[in-house]
Scaffold this motif. Structure first.
Motif: not given
Length: 78
Positions: A25-30, A38-45
């Motif tokens: 939980v709370n890790d940042l992922v693409l 791949c340069g436009h993938w969204l950042l999520g938590r």
């Protein structure tokens, strides 16, 4: 150079041969999306993780901009 050399290394295509860090939980992922480069993938938590019977995380609930997604870890890059 970052797009072509470093970013593809984050998404490995191997099975679980070696022990690696489980998502938490709370890790940042693409969030990997086939329709986007791949340069436009969204950042999520990561909001919630769902482990399999062996105790390894197989699915995660991820918060992105305005919504939450339920994604398998193969579609996430940490």
């Amino acid at each position: 150079r970052w797009l072509h050399e470093y970013l593809p290394l984050l998404q490995e295509r191997k099975k679980w041969i070696l022990k690696r860090h489980n998502l938490a939980v709370n890790d940042l992922v693409l969030v990997v999306t086939e329709k986007l480069p791949c340069g436009h993938w969204l950042l999520g938590r990561v909001l919630k993780v769902f482990p399999g019977p062996d105790g390894l995380v197989r699915t995660a609930e991820v918060k992105i901009k305005n919504s939450t997604l339920l994604r398998p870890i193969s579609k996430l890059s940490s």
